[in-house]
Design an enzyme around this catalytic site. Sequence first.
Site, short mmCIF file in Angstrom:
data_model
loop_
_atom_site.label_atom_id
_atom_site.label_comp_id
_atom_site.label_asym_id
_atom_site.label_seq_id
_atom_site.Cartn_x
_atom_site.Cartn_y
_atom_site.Cartn_z
N TYR A 1 -9.73 14.37 -9.31
CA TYR A 1 -8.90 13.62 -9.79
C TYR A 1 -7.66 14.37 -10.22
CZ TYR A 1 -6.23 10.63 -13.04
OH TYR A 1 -5.19 10.14 -13.86
N ASP B 1 -2.98 14.24 -18.32
CA ASP B 1 -3.28 15.41 -18.86
C ASP B 1 -4.41 16.56 -18.16
OD1 ASP B 1 -5.40 13.67 -19.61
OD2 ASP B 1 -5.24 14.00 -21.56
N ASP C 1 0.83 -1.12 -0.01
CA ASP C 1 -0.15 -0.03 -0.02
C ASP C 1 0.91 1.29 0.07
OD1 ASP C 1 -1.63 2.04 0.48
OD2 ASP C 1 -2.79 1.15 2.23
N1 LIG Z 1 -6.08 5.18 -17.36
C1 LIG Z 1 -5.88 6.05 -18.28
O1 LIG Z 1 -6.49 6.51 -19.23
C2 LIG Z 1 -5.00 7.23 -17.73
C3 LIG Z 1 -4.94 8.38 -18.49
C4 LIG Z 1 -4.10 9.58 -17.92
C5 LIG Z 1 -2.95 9.36 -16.99
N2 LIG Z 1 -2.91 8.01 -16.23
C6 LIG Z 1 -2.20 7.50 -15.21
O2 LIG Z 1 -1.48 6.26 -15.73
C7 LIG Z 1 -1.26 5.59 -14.51
C8 LIG Z 1 -1.73 4.08 -14.70
O3 LIG Z 1 -3.14 4.10 -14.98
P1 LIG Z 1 -3.88 2.64 -15.28
O4 LIG Z 1 -4.85 2.71 -15.99
O5 LIG Z 1 -2.75 1.73 -15.86
O6 LIG Z 1 -4.01 1.98 -13.65
P2 LIG Z 1 -4.85 0.87 -13.04
O7 LIG Z 1 -5.11 0.10 -14.19
O8 LIG Z 1 -6.12 1.52 -12.75
O9 LIG Z 1 -4.01 0.27 -12.32
C9 LIG Z 1 -3.76 1.03 -10.98
C10 LIG Z 1 -2.75 0.26 -10.14
O10 LIG Z 1 -2.49 1.02 -8.86
C11 LIG Z 1 -2.46 -0.07 -7.87
N3 LIG Z 1 -2.95 0.70 -6.54
C12 LIG Z 1 -4.12 1.30 -6.12
N4 LIG Z 1 -4.33 1.60 -4.93
C13 LIG Z 1 -2.98 1.24 -4.63
C14 LIG Z 1 -2.17 1.48 -3.21
N5 LIG Z 1 -3.02 2.22 -2.01
N6 LIG Z 1 -0.84 1.21 -3.22
C15 LIG Z 1 -0.39 0.70 -4.15
N7 LIG Z 1 -0.95 0.24 -5.17
C16 LIG Z 1 -2.11 0.75 -5.56
C17 LIG Z 1 -3.56 -1.05 -8.12
O11 LIG Z 1 -3.23 -2.20 -7.56
P3 LIG Z 1 -4.16 -3.48 -7.17
O12 LIG Z 1 -5.34 -3.34 -8.66
O13 LIG Z 1 -3.65 -4.70 -7.15
O14 LIG Z 1 -5.16 -3.17 -6.19
C18 LIG Z 1 -3.18 -1.15 -9.56
O15 LIG Z 1 -2.11 -1.95 -9.73
C19 LIG Z 1 -1.99 6.43 -12.98
O16 LIG Z 1 -0.97 7.04 -12.59
C20 LIG Z 1 -2.89 7.34 -13.90
O17 LIG Z 1 -2.83 8.72 -13.33
C21 LIG Z 1 -3.82 7.00 -16.62
#
Ligand SMILES: NC(=O)c1ccc[n+]([C@@H]2O[C@H](COP(=O)([O-])OP(=O)(O)OC[C@H]3O[C@@H](n4cnc5c(N)ncnc54)[C@H](OP(=O)(O)O)[C@@H]3O)[C@@H](O)[C@H]2O)c1
Length: 275
Positions: free
Chosen positions: A126, A103, A44
């Site tokens: 967010y 973004d 965490d």
């Molecule tokens: N998705 C998009 O379209 C998008 C757009 C712009 C920027 N981003 C950025 O890209 C990054 C990754 O996005 P994603 O879509 O790949 O995310 P995701 O699939 O939702 O994955 C989030 C990850 O964070 C972990 N997590 C959540 N709470 C946590 C905690 N308290 N401690 C440790 N780990 C924790 C989750 O672990 P568990 O699942 O095992 O709980 C999971 O591995 C983020 O920083 C986000 O802001 C994403």
Amino acid sequence: MSPARLLVTGGSGHLGGEVVRRADGAGWEVTGTSYRTPGPARVDVRDAGAVEALFADAAPDCVIHTAYLQDGPDAWATNVDGSANVAAAAAARGARLIHVSTDLVFDGRAGRPYTETDEPNPLLEYGRSKAAAETAVAERHPNAAMVRTSLIYGGEGLSGHERRILDVVDGRADLAFFIDELRCPVHVADLADALLALAGTAYAGPLHLAGADGVSRYEMACLVATANGRETAHLRTTTSAGIVPERPRDCRLDCSRAAALLGVRLPGIREILGN
Ligand SMILES: NC(=O)c1ccc[n+]([C@@H]2O[C@H](COP(=O)([O-])OP(=O)(O)OC[C@H]3O[C@@H](n4cnc5c(N)ncnc54)[C@H](OP(=O)(O)O)[C@@H]3O)[C@@H](O)[C@H]2O)c1
């Protein structure tokens, strides 16, 4: 020579999982973390002691911090305190840090793609948490690279964005898509490779890394639907006018600095999914 050690927070997530797979293939010795997902490196990030123990165990030369929560009561602490803990631990070890941001730190009112010199002014909770995370990371690890990216799609399985679009076209959900909200969707594999390329540089500060095409949510929905063999005729459009709180409308990113630094241009969603 032993391979460099890479720690990927959020290794069970969409982007983090892709980074882990591609780093493995590129010769890194990788530790990918999870939180709720069962796995060998659960942490965490809000727990500073647990993060320090993770760093002592994984002994990373480089960290790619993707872990976050989009919303909910734990989102602020996860995004801000969690990022601060990771940055402090990376700085204490002298490890390179690439922090993944969004973004949506911008207000979308500029009417042109944002560059790294533009000031963040997030409109939504967010985006506010991710902007606060950038500040917390920069304070603790001044040499960190801060990668702002856009809607992530593709890769193993479907992203949440793609699932939602297919739920609508298949009649499992009812949603209209904004025609006035512009983003630069990026393929997860392209982004993962660019993050790994960035790991090999000493670049510090914000860097914009997203796909080359600025498209509306509606155009993205049409591209995803068509690429998955669905009709687009029933996709409904809407605008974000009058929605409270105001949504950031045009968060296109100017990625020319990254293109010059890394020698790559990340393809746009029209190129990847279009016919
Ligand atoms: N998705 C998009 O379209 C998008 C757009 C712009 C920027 N981003 C950025 O890209 C990054 C990754 O996005 P994603 O879509 O790949 O995310 P995701 O699939 O939702 O994955 C989030 C990850 O964070 C972990 N997590 C959540 N709470 C946590 C905690 N308290 N401690 C440790 N780990 C924790 C989750 O672990 P568990 O699942 O095992 O709980 C999971 O591995 C983020 O920083 C986000 O802001 C994403």
